[in-house]
Design a protein around this motif. Structure first.
Motif, PDB file in Angstrom:
ATOM      1  N   PRO A  86      -2.613 116.301 -58.263  1.00 30.49           N
ATOM      2  CA  PRO A  86      -1.612 117.251 -57.745  1.00 30.49           C
ATOM      3  C   PRO A  86      -1.563 118.580 -58.510  1.00 30.49           C
ATOM      4  CG  PRO A  86      -0.667 115.053 -57.960  1.00 30.49           C
ATOM      5  CD  PRO A  86      -2.028 115.010 -58.579  1.00 30.49           C
ATOM      6  N   TRP A  87      -1.728 118.541 -59.828  1.00 34.88           N
ATOM      7  CA  TRP A  87      -1.657 119.762 -60.615  1.00 34.88           C
ATOM      8  C   TRP A  87      -2.759 120.748 -60.196  1.00 34.88           C
ATOM      9  CZ3 TRP A  87      -5.643 121.599 -63.616  1.00 34.88           C
ATOM     10  CH2 TRP A  87      -6.660 120.700 -63.927  1.00 34.88           C
ATOM     11  N   MET A 140      -0.617 126.964 -68.000  1.00 34.84           N
ATOM     12  CA  MET A 140       0.190 125.783 -68.309  1.00 34.84           C
ATOM     13  C   MET A 140      -0.227 124.582 -67.466  1.00 34.84           C
ATOM     14  SD  MET A 140       3.884 127.346 -69.254  1.00 34.84           S
ATOM     15  CE  MET A 140       4.412 125.820 -69.980  1.00 34.84           C
ATOM     16  N   LEU A 141      -0.553 124.812 -66.217  1.00 35.46           N
ATOM     17  CA  LEU A 141      -1.044 123.714 -65.374  1.00 35.46           C
ATOM     18  C   LEU A 141      -2.376 123.170 -65.908  1.00 35.46           C
ATOM     19  CD1 LEU A 141      -0.165 125.156 -61.882  1.00 35.46           C
ATOM     20  CD2 LEU A 141       0.618 122.950 -62.754  1.00 35.46           C
ATOM     21  N   ASN A 146      -0.862 116.933 -65.055  1.00 36.04           N
ATOM     22  CA  ASN A 146       0.244 116.259 -64.367  1.00 36.04           C
ATOM     23  C   ASN A 146       1.455 116.010 -65.258  1.00 36.04           C
ATOM     24  OD1 ASN A 146      -0.913 116.107 -61.801  1.00 36.04           O
ATOM     25  ND2 ASN A 146      -2.113 114.312 -62.373  1.00 36.04           N
ATOM     26  N   SER A 147       1.324 116.246 -66.560  1.00 35.34           N
ATOM     27  CA  SER A 147       2.468 116.026 -67.454  1.00 35.34           C
ATOM     28  C   SER A 147       3.192 117.339 -67.798  1.00 35.34           C
ATOM     29  CB  SER A 147       2.000 115.319 -68.731  1.00 35.34           C
ATOM     30  OG  SER A 147       1.066 116.122 -69.428  1.00 35.34           O
TER      31      SER A 147
END
Length: 195
Positions: A86-87, A140-141, A146-147
């Motif tokens: 997803p990220w 940042m992504l 995903n965290s």
């Protein structure tokens, strides 16, 4: 081993692309403000800014964008499962926005060259901050994946935007006060002001 080559040149492409995306809108600021100057300064400045903008866009920004995208495709070929994350989908959405921003800059260049652009230097200062926000989100992504801590990220982005707004407003106020001071000094020194 291919992964590391792709990643290294992906990072090189990103650095060069963003250097251009941070600088080109700054040239737009100066270009827009050059139209406020009397001749011959206006003609000299606008011609110089057109040359600088065109070279930056054509020689640095566009090749860097293409390198970034090509190396990203290379990275995905070495780790295709990353496209299920997803990220990565969110990151690609912001990258598409950045590509759109890149191409919109070309439209602005054409309008500035034709003296048809209605944006002011102040508006270009706002426009200049868009890639900064997207850059922080994309980095940042890429780092957190995903965290990504959404609460902290949201506060960070909000604080960054508020800081940018405050800086732009303070700078505009400083310029306005300096301009008023010059105007009042000119009025005092004029023959009408000494009567």
């Amino acid at each position: 081993m291919a992964y590391f080559w792709f990643k290294a040149f992906h990072i090189v492409g990103i650095v060069c692309w963003f250097a251009g995306m941070f600088y080109l809108p700054r040239l737009f600021v100066y270009h827009a403000e050059a139209y406020e100057q009397p001749e011959p300064a206006r003609g000299i400045l606008t011609t110089q800014y057109q040359v600088m903008e065109k070279r930056l866009y054509s020689i640095i920004m566009t090749p860097a964008m293409l390198l970034t995208i090509a190396m990203a495709i290379g990275l995905v070929t070495t780790e295709p499962d990353v496209m299920k994350e997803p990220w990565m989908h969110i990151k690609l959405f912001f990258v598409l926005l950045l590509v759109g921003y890149h191409h919109y800059c070309k439209r602005i260049m054409k309008k500035l060259a034709a003296n048809e652009c209605k944006m002011t230097g102040q508006q270009f200062r706002w426009f200049n901050e868009i890639p900064t926000v997207f850059f922080v989100i994309v980095v940042m992504l890429a780092v957190f994946k995903n965290s990504l801590p959404l609460d902290a990220t949201t506060w960070l982005i909000a604080a960054m935007v508020i800081g940018m707004v405050a800086a732009i407003q303070l700078y505009a106020r400083k310029r306005r006060l300096a301009s008023e001071q010059v105007d009042s000094t000119t009025a005092i020194g004029s023959p009408e002001g000494s009567v």
